[in-house]
Design a protein around this motif. Structure first.
Motif, short mmCIF file in Angstrom:
data_model
loop_
_atom_site.label_atom_id
_atom_site.label_comp_id
_atom_site.label_asym_id
_atom_site.label_seq_id
_atom_site.Cartn_x
_atom_site.Cartn_y
_atom_site.Cartn_z
N PHE A 56 -11.68 5.83 4.62
CA PHE A 56 -10.97 5.13 5.69
C PHE A 56 -9.92 6.04 6.32
CE2 PHE A 56 -7.50 2.67 7.43
CZ PHE A 56 -8.17 1.74 8.21
N TRP A 57 -9.12 6.71 5.51
CA TRP A 57 -8.04 7.56 6.04
C TRP A 57 -8.58 8.77 6.77
CZ3 TRP A 57 -3.95 4.99 6.78
CH2 TRP A 57 -3.56 4.00 5.91
N ILE A 58 -9.64 9.34 6.28
CA ILE A 58 -10.26 10.48 6.98
C ILE A 58 -10.78 10.03 8.34
CG2 ILE A 58 -12.22 12.08 6.95
CD1 ILE A 58 -11.74 12.25 3.85
N GLU A 59 -11.44 8.88 8.37
CA GLU A 59 -11.93 8.34 9.65
C GLU A 59 -10.77 8.07 10.61
OE1 GLU A 59 -14.17 4.86 8.67
OE2 GLU A 59 -15.90 6.00 7.96
N ALA A 60 -9.69 7.51 10.09
CA ALA A 60 -8.52 7.18 10.93
C ALA A 60 -7.91 8.43 11.54
CB ALA A 60 -7.48 6.42 10.12
N CYS A 61 -8.03 9.56 10.84
CA CYS A 61 -7.51 10.83 11.38
C CYS A 61 -8.37 11.35 12.52
CB CYS A 61 -7.44 11.88 10.28
SG CYS A 61 -6.14 11.59 9.08
N HIS A 62 -9.62 10.98 12.53
CA HIS A 62 -10.55 11.50 13.54
C HIS A 62 -10.82 10.56 14.69
CE1 HIS A 62 -11.42 15.12 11.32
NE2 HIS A 62 -11.53 14.39 10.21
N GLN A 63 -10.65 9.26 14.45
CA GLN A 63 -10.94 8.27 15.49
C GLN A 63 -10.01 7.08 15.32
OE1 GLN A 63 -15.01 6.98 15.45
NE2 GLN A 63 -14.75 5.59 17.16
N LYS A 64 -9.45 6.61 16.43
CA LYS A 64 -8.51 5.50 16.38
C LYS A 64 -9.18 4.25 15.80
CE LYS A 64 -5.38 2.79 19.16
NZ LYS A 64 -4.89 2.44 20.46
N LYS A 65 -8.50 3.62 14.88
CA LYS A 65 -8.98 2.37 14.28
C LYS A 65 -8.51 1.19 15.12
CE LYS A 65 -10.88 3.83 10.40
NZ LYS A 65 -12.28 3.58 10.10
N THR A 66 -9.32 0.15 15.17
CA THR A 66 -8.95 -1.06 15.90
C THR A 66 -7.98 -1.88 15.06
OG1 THR A 66 -10.73 -2.41 14.95
CG2 THR A 66 -11.24 -1.15 16.97
N ASP A 67 -7.30 -2.82 15.72
CA ASP A 67 -6.40 -3.72 14.98
C ASP A 67 -7.16 -4.46 13.89
OD1 ASP A 67 -4.29 -2.94 16.57
OD2 ASP A 67 -4.30 -4.76 17.81
N LYS A 68 -8.38 -4.88 14.19
CA LYS A 68 -9.19 -5.60 13.19
C LYS A 68 -9.49 -4.70 11.99
CE LYS A 68 -13.48 -8.18 12.49
NZ LYS A 68 -13.37 -8.04 11.08
N TYR A 120 0.84 -1.20 0.00
CA TYR A 120 0.00 0.00 0.00
C TYR A 120 0.88 1.24 0.00
CZ TYR A 120 -4.14 2.78 0.69
OH TYR A 120 -5.16 3.67 0.51
N HIS A 121 0.55 2.18 -0.88
CA HIS A 121 1.31 3.41 -1.10
C HIS A 121 0.30 4.51 -1.39
CE1 HIS A 121 3.90 6.20 -3.42
NE2 HIS A 121 4.93 5.62 -2.83
N MET A 122 0.69 5.75 -1.31
CA MET A 122 -0.21 6.86 -1.59
C MET A 122 -0.92 6.70 -2.94
SD MET A 122 -1.74 9.64 -0.90
CE MET A 122 -1.10 10.67 0.37
N PHE A 123 -0.26 6.06 -3.89
CA PHE A 123 -0.88 5.82 -5.19
C PHE A 123 -2.21 5.10 -5.05
CE2 PHE A 123 3.70 5.44 -6.85
CZ PHE A 123 3.78 6.79 -7.11
N GLU A 124 -2.31 4.21 -4.06
CA GLU A 124 -3.53 3.42 -3.87
C GLU A 124 -4.71 4.31 -3.49
OE1 GLU A 124 -3.12 0.14 -4.66
OE2 GLU A 124 -1.05 0.77 -4.95
N ARG A 165 -7.52 -6.92 2.03
CA ARG A 165 -7.55 -6.53 0.61
C ARG A 165 -6.30 -7.00 -0.12
NH1 ARG A 165 -8.32 -0.40 1.05
NH2 ARG A 165 -8.84 -0.49 -1.13
N GLY A 166 -5.50 -7.83 0.55
CA GLY A 166 -4.35 -8.45 -0.11
C GLY A 166 -3.03 -7.73 0.02
N ASP A 169 -12.96 6.69 -3.30
CA ASP A 169 -13.70 7.07 -2.10
C ASP A 169 -13.56 6.10 -0.93
OD1 ASP A 169 -14.59 9.39 -3.29
OD2 ASP A 169 -16.51 8.53 -3.93
N VAL A 170 -13.49 4.82 -1.19
CA VAL A 170 -13.36 3.84 -0.10
C VAL A 170 -12.10 4.12 0.71
CG1 VAL A 170 -12.99 1.40 0.43
CG2 VAL A 170 -14.66 2.05 -1.29
N ASP A 171 -11.01 4.31 0.04
CA ASP A 171 -9.75 4.56 0.73
C ASP A 171 -9.73 5.94 1.39
OD1 ASP A 171 -9.20 2.16 -0.49
OD2 ASP A 171 -7.11 2.66 -0.84
N ARG A 172 -10.19 6.95 0.68
CA ARG A 172 -10.22 8.29 1.27
C ARG A 172 -11.06 8.31 2.54
NH1 ARG A 172 -10.08 9.80 -4.17
NH2 ARG A 172 -12.33 10.02 -4.31
#
Length: 78
Positions: free
Chosen positions: A42-54, A27-31, A63-64, A37-40
């Motif tokens: 996720f990253w926006i949510e991660a900036c606002h709230q801690k993501k779980t290990d799962k 995974y790289h910024m290119f992804e 996603r491989g 939208d799916v990736d954007r």
């Protein structure tokens, strides 16, 4: 595997090498641009709230992806 270095320091060639060594995509910024939208979201949510290990495992391993480097993964390395 997370490459926690700074962007613009050879991360594209490192991505290529790691995908060979780890036998899968890295995974790289290119992804973010490629996956849209799916990736954007996720990253926006991660900036606002801690993501779980799962959530991290589902997003990357589910996603491989075999690892991540450059931004945004490097921002969340611990």
């Amino acid at each position: 595997m997370i490459g926690a270095g700074l962007p613009r320091t050879g991360t594209t060639s490192m991505k290529s090498a790691l995908s060979i060594l780890l036998d899968g995509p890295i995974y790289h910024m290119f992804e973010v641009f490629k996956n849209g939208d799916v990736d954007r979201k996720f990253w926006i949510e991660a900036c606002h709230q801690k993501k779980t290990d799962k959530e991290w495992k589902d997003f990357l391993e589910g996603r491989g992806y075999r690892g991540g480097l450059d931004y945004p993964p490097a921002l969340f390395y611990k």
